[in-house]
Write an enzyme that holds these catalytic residues in place. Structure first.
Site, PDB file in Angstrom:
ATOM      1  N   HIS A 107      51.125  22.615  62.993  1.00  9.31           N
ATOM      2  CA  HIS A 107      51.340  22.236  61.592  1.00  9.31           C
ATOM      3  C   HIS A 107      52.051  20.885  61.449  1.00  9.31           C
ATOM      4  CE1 HIS A 107      55.377  24.258  62.092  1.00  9.31           C
ATOM      5  NE2 HIS A 107      55.741  23.237  61.338  1.00  9.31           N
ATOM      6  N   ASP A 137      49.693  28.082  66.394  1.00 11.67           N
ATOM      7  CA  ASP A 137      50.431  26.950  65.832  1.00 11.67           C
ATOM      8  C   ASP A 137      50.979  26.034  66.919  1.00 11.67           C
ATOM      9  OD1 ASP A 137      51.428  25.292  63.882  1.00 11.67           O
ATOM     10  OD2 ASP A 137      53.257  26.442  63.553  1.00 11.67           O
ATOM     11  N   GLY A 209      61.894  19.874  60.375  1.00 16.33           N
ATOM     12  CA  GLY A 209      61.960  18.749  61.314  1.00 16.33           C
ATOM     13  C   GLY A 209      62.184  19.207  62.742  1.00 16.33           C
ATOM     14  N   ASN A 210      62.704  20.431  62.926  1.00 13.77           N
ATOM     15  CA  ASN A 210      62.865  21.007  64.262  1.00 13.77           C
ATOM     16  C   ASN A 210      61.536  21.519  64.816  1.00 13.77           C
ATOM     17  OD1 ASN A 210      66.111  21.840  63.566  1.00 13.77           O
ATOM     18  ND2 ASN A 210      65.590  21.288  65.675  1.00 13.77           N
ATOM     19  N   SER A 211      60.542  21.682  63.936  1.00 17.01           N
ATOM     20  CA  SER A 211      59.275  22.281  64.358  1.00 17.01           C
ATOM     21  C   SER A 211      58.667  21.534  65.538  1.00 17.01           C
ATOM     22  CB  SER A 211      58.284  22.275  63.192  1.00 17.01           C
ATOM     23  OG  SER A 211      58.686  23.141  62.170  1.00 17.01           O
ATOM     24  N   LEU A 263      37.736  41.888  73.060  1.00 20.70           N
ATOM     25  CA  LEU A 263      37.473  43.304  73.305  1.00 20.70           C
ATOM     26  C   LEU A 263      36.430  43.853  72.336  1.00 20.70           C
ATOM     27  CD1 LEU A 263      38.184  45.821  74.899  1.00 20.70           C
ATOM     28  CD2 LEU A 263      40.139  46.182  73.385  1.00 20.70           C
ATOM     29  N   GLY A 264      36.486  43.400  71.066  1.00 24.92           N
ATOM     30  CA  GLY A 264      35.487  43.844  70.102  1.00 24.92           C
ATOM     31  C   GLY A 264      35.845  45.138  69.403  1.00 24.92           C
ATOM     32  N   VAL A 265      37.111  45.277  69.019  1.00 28.93           N
ATOM     33  CA  VAL A 265      37.532  46.437  68.230  1.00 28.93           C
ATOM     34  C   VAL A 265      38.427  45.978  67.081  1.00 28.93           C
ATOM     35  CG1 VAL A 265      37.415  48.111  70.124  1.00 28.93           C
ATOM     36  CG2 VAL A 265      39.545  46.874  69.699  1.00 28.93           C
ATOM     37  N   LEU A 266      38.466  46.772  66.033  1.00 28.19           N
ATOM     38  CA  LEU A 266      39.414  46.598  64.951  1.00 28.19           C
ATOM     39  C   LEU A 266      40.430  47.722  65.071  1.00 28.19           C
ATOM     40  CD1 LEU A 266      40.120  45.098  62.237  1.00 28.19           C
ATOM     41  CD2 LEU A 266      38.829  46.891  61.097  1.00 28.19           C
TER      42      LEU A 266
END
Length: 470
Positions: A107, A137, A209-211, A263-266
């Site tokens: 970001h 991020d 600003g620390n990001s 993996l293909g699962v919810l």
């Protein structure tokens, strides 16, 4: 007698706090440690171009995206002419190689047109983006230094303990190379920002600003990447674990993108009520709510209703642990999964697939819905008690908008982060499941009407999806 008591006291004190248990630097002063680390930390200054509406009259409310005067003017007189403005941003980063590779947050550089890196000695360089990973991020940028740079050493963030001392160095509010100290307050924090939330919480002061800056242990090793704060909170900052950062950045450096296991699962959380209904001794694991057709899980025989309790020898206590473990396992890896089906434990072996670029390691429910969600340009989350505290909202029903992509259809229509969606096309949206159901029924080219709650007000926002797929 007094001499005897003093001797006993000294003995007990040294026994309780042996010198060998104090790891890293002397806690009476961190000055030598800081001197050694600061050359590896950089300040980042960015410039990007934004388009803003030009009001023919000055707003009595000061202007801005939530200005009621601008909303009123737009409603009755149409869109205002727009103009481009240069917007500056600040962030931090740290050097990971002598030839100028630098880690920061996505970001910090995501929208940047120009990126400048300032070293501790004042030298300034232009940087280019090597790769970005919005899901975690993280971003990798590169400068071309005129001499060798001092790179950091990585520590093992899995071995970090709650209560351990840590040091943050960064560029808060443009105050370059500011040093703050604190402890690890918690590990494994989820902030509702995405499937891979796994934050280290610290009370070392972290500010805007620390990001992108480093979080060091007392051995001078990077154990985290400072990333987030809670607005209005004090002594509550969050860092991405170094092990995750190292995994992501190695791929960004070699491939320019991150390749994840799939993996293909919810899956969903196993609540105490679900555990009781399934006759489980405790609410642990990840409940399979759906299986992607043709995915690795379906091919291996995993079914809806299975509870995954172990992945490659690592026990899955919380649902959120599974997506992170799967994503950080290379595609093609032979994996072993332990699950509970109808009260009995079962072991399944499978080969992980590769996560599609726009997908999620624990998959969504279908292509049409995915295209619609991408076309909107928003990310939403279920409203949990933690989300309510984080966004300071009262609503317990609906879904909350946690991100709006600038320039997207939703952004242009006025949807913003923190909005609570209550209805879509006059259909109630009480939870994430209802949101997905309604979104799945929307067709490309259709006008969509949202009823949202913003602070103390409710309002309708209409937008039209483009007729072609995004």
């Amino acid at each position: 007698m007094k001499r005897y008591l003093i001797t006993v006291f000294v003995f007990l004190f040294l026994t309780a706090f042996p010198y060998g248990n104090v790891r890293g630097a002397d806690l009476t002063s961190l000055s030598e440690l800081v001197k050694r680390l600061k050359p590896s930390v950089v300040n980042i200054s960015t410039t990007n171009i934004v388009r803003r509406s030009i009001m023919p009259f000055e707003s009595p409310f000061g202007g801005g995206e939530n200005d009621p005067f601008e909303e009123f003017f737009r409603r009755f007189f149409g869109e205002n002419p727009q103009r481009e403005f240069r917007q500056r941003g600040l962030g931090s980063g740290f050097i990971i190689s002598e030839d100028g590779y630098i880690i920061t947050n996505n970001h910090v550089v995501e929208k940047a047109k120009d990126i400048d890196v300032i070293l501790e000695d004042g030298r300034r360089y232009e940087a280019k983006v090597i790769g970005k990973d919005p899901k975690t991020d993280l971003a990798l940028i590169k400068i071309k230094p005129d001499r060798r740079l001092q790179a950091v050493r990585f520590g093992d963030s899995d071995k970090l303990e709650i209560g351990e001392w840590v040091v943050a160095i960064g560029n808060p509010f443009g105050l370059g190379h500011t040093v703050t100290v604190g402890i690890v307050s918690a590990k494994g924090r989820s902030l509702g920002l995405g499937a891979y939330d796994d934050f280290i919480q610290t009370d070392a002061a972290i500010n805007p600003g620390n990001s992108g800056g480093p979080l060091f242990n007392l051995n001078g090793e990077v154990v985290g990447v400072n990333t987030a704060i809670i607005a209005g909170g004090q002594g509550i900052g969050f860092a991405i674990p170094a092990n995750m950062a190292r995994y992501v950045v190695e791929q960004l450096k070699s491939k320019g993108k991150v390749v994840r296991g799939w993996l293909g699962v919810l899956v969903q959380q196993v609540t105490p009520e679900i555990a009781e209904s399934l006759n489980l001794r405790e609410p642990v694991g990840a409940l399979v709510a759906d299986v992607t057709p043709g995915g690795p899980a379906e091919k291996a025989g995993i079914k809806r209703g299975d509870i995954i309790v172990e992945f490659n020898g690592v026990k899955i206590k919380e649902m959120s642990e599974l997506p992170k473990r799967v994503a950080m396992t290379p595609p093609g890896t032979e994996s072993e999964i332990k699950l509970i089906r109808n009260g009995r434990e079962k072991t399944v072996k499978l080969r992980l697939g590769e996560l599609p670029d726009s997908g999620a390691a624990i998959s969504s429910r279908g292509g049409d819905q995915k295209n619609i969600e991408e076309g909107l340009g928003i990310t939403v989350q279920e409203i949990t008690p933690q989300i309510r505290r984080m966004f300071n909202i009262r609503e317990s029903e609906g879904v909350i908008v946690t991100n709006v992509e600038q320039g997207s259809v939703a952004w242009d229509a006025g949807l913003r982060r923190g909005d609570v969606i209550l209805e879509i096309n006059k259909k109630p949206v009480r939870n994430l499941s209802e949101y997905r159901k309604v979104i799945g029924s929307i067709k490309q080219g259709q006008t969509v009407l949202f009823l949202i709650k913003r602070e103390e007000n409710t309002l309708y926002i209409a937008l039209r999806l483009e007729g072609e797929e995004q």
